[in-house]
Motif scaffolding. Sequence first.
Motif, short mmCIF file in Angstrom:
data_model
loop_
_atom_site.label_atom_id
_atom_site.label_comp_id
_atom_site.label_asym_id
_atom_site.label_seq_id
_atom_site.Cartn_x
_atom_site.Cartn_y
_atom_site.Cartn_z
N ARG A 85 46.69 42.00 41.46
CA ARG A 85 47.44 40.86 41.10
C ARG A 85 47.63 40.23 42.41
O ARG A 85 48.67 40.73 43.24
CB ARG A 85 48.55 41.13 40.35
CG ARG A 85 49.67 39.92 39.91
CD ARG A 85 50.60 40.11 38.90
NE ARG A 85 51.36 39.16 38.66
CZ ARG A 85 51.09 38.48 37.68
NH1 ARG A 85 49.94 38.51 36.81
NH2 ARG A 85 51.94 37.31 37.33
N HIS A 131 36.43 42.57 45.24
CA HIS A 131 36.11 41.66 44.13
C HIS A 131 34.96 42.24 43.57
O HIS A 131 33.81 42.21 44.12
CB HIS A 131 36.18 40.34 44.07
CG HIS A 131 36.61 39.64 43.06
ND1 HIS A 131 35.58 39.39 41.97
CD2 HIS A 131 37.65 38.97 42.10
CE1 HIS A 131 35.95 38.89 41.01
NE2 HIS A 131 37.22 38.51 41.03
N SER A 144 43.83 47.82 39.59
CA SER A 144 43.99 46.48 39.10
C SER A 144 44.60 45.60 40.37
O SER A 144 45.29 46.36 41.15
CB SER A 144 45.06 46.29 38.02
OG SER A 144 46.43 46.91 38.19
N LEU A 191 45.94 35.12 41.01
CA LEU A 191 44.56 35.80 40.78
C LEU A 191 44.58 36.95 40.42
O LEU A 191 44.94 37.94 41.20
CB LEU A 191 43.79 35.31 42.04
CG LEU A 191 42.23 35.69 41.61
CD1 LEU A 191 41.71 35.02 40.64
CD2 LEU A 191 41.61 35.78 43.05
N ALA A 192 44.19 37.59 39.05
CA ALA A 192 44.47 39.03 38.80
C ALA A 192 43.00 39.43 38.09
O ALA A 192 42.46 38.59 37.47
CB ALA A 192 45.49 39.03 37.65
N TYR A 193 42.75 40.45 38.34
CA TYR A 193 41.34 41.08 37.93
C TYR A 193 41.47 42.67 38.18
O TYR A 193 42.38 43.21 38.73
CB TYR A 193 40.25 40.50 38.58
CG TYR A 193 40.25 40.51 40.28
CD1 TYR A 193 39.68 41.77 40.96
CD2 TYR A 193 41.05 39.76 41.26
CE1 TYR A 193 39.70 41.65 42.35
CE2 TYR A 193 41.00 39.87 42.42
CZ TYR A 193 40.37 41.10 43.25
OH TYR A 193 40.65 41.16 44.55
N GLU A 194 40.31 43.31 37.66
CA GLU A 194 40.01 44.58 37.96
C GLU A 194 39.19 44.99 38.86
O GLU A 194 38.21 44.28 38.92
CB GLU A 194 39.64 45.29 36.35
CG GLU A 194 40.96 44.92 35.40
CD GLU A 194 42.23 45.55 35.70
OE1 GLU A 194 42.02 46.68 36.16
OE2 GLU A 194 43.19 45.07 35.40
N SER A 195 39.17 46.18 39.82
CA SER A 195 38.09 46.56 40.21
C SER A 195 37.92 48.04 40.47
O SER A 195 38.59 48.76 39.70
CB SER A 195 38.13 45.94 41.70
OG SER A 195 36.80 46.20 42.45
N ILE A 221 34.91 35.13 36.68
CA ILE A 221 36.25 35.54 37.59
C ILE A 221 37.51 34.94 36.74
O ILE A 221 37.31 33.96 36.33
CB ILE A 221 35.94 35.03 38.85
CG1 ILE A 221 34.85 35.39 39.64
CG2 ILE A 221 37.22 35.33 39.87
CD1 ILE A 221 34.51 34.77 40.79
N PRO A 222 38.44 35.63 36.83
CA PRO A 222 39.64 34.97 36.18
C PRO A 222 40.14 33.76 36.72
O PRO A 222 40.25 33.69 37.93
CB PRO A 222 40.79 36.03 36.04
CG PRO A 222 40.02 37.52 36.45
CD PRO A 222 38.75 37.12 37.17
#
Length: 202
Positions: free
Chosen positions: A117, A156, A115, A129-133, A187-188
Amino acid sequence: MRRGLKATMVGGVLAAMVGGAGYGAYNILTALHDSSGGGTGAASVKTGPPSAGEVEDVSAKFLAAWAKGDAATAASYTNNAADARQLLTAYGTSAHITRTDLTPGARSGDSVPFSVRATVSYGGTSKILAYESRLAVVRGVTTGRALVDWQPSVVHPALQKGDTLVTGEATASPIEAVDRHGVVGGIPVPGPGPGRVARQVR
């Protein structure tokens, strides 16, 4: 046509967007090229899939270097150091990301989810900006080293070959994230409620 993943600041709101090359003067897309093999050959070269220990070790080192903003060191743990270094450098410079926290998940074979952040700071405004990869570890063909299999999607999941990261100004109203087909939600997007959907210019 090259695309870019863009974190845009509009009226104090930062939003990330995937689109074409027509963002304007503040969107500079960088061509990624000149691959490298991630190291020199050794007298005795390991073969076969990386072991569980190798996958965990190299992924941890790669993520730690990336989180510190050390693009050169992080890139050295990949099988394409030139491209990796260029995109990871853009992550902190062109994208104006001032802090990155990377948290690895449970390994599954040669794959490690994680994850992200990140703090995007631009024009006196900072947003999350938070997301999973996810990354995969392979055996270097010439070196035998366990290396992160470099793909832009490691940085990303919306990024493809030739993409880079940019944060800049836009003239439109606050926007939502759209992909290259104009679909919202790829995308968040940090910040308050939905605004006008901005579509890319081809």
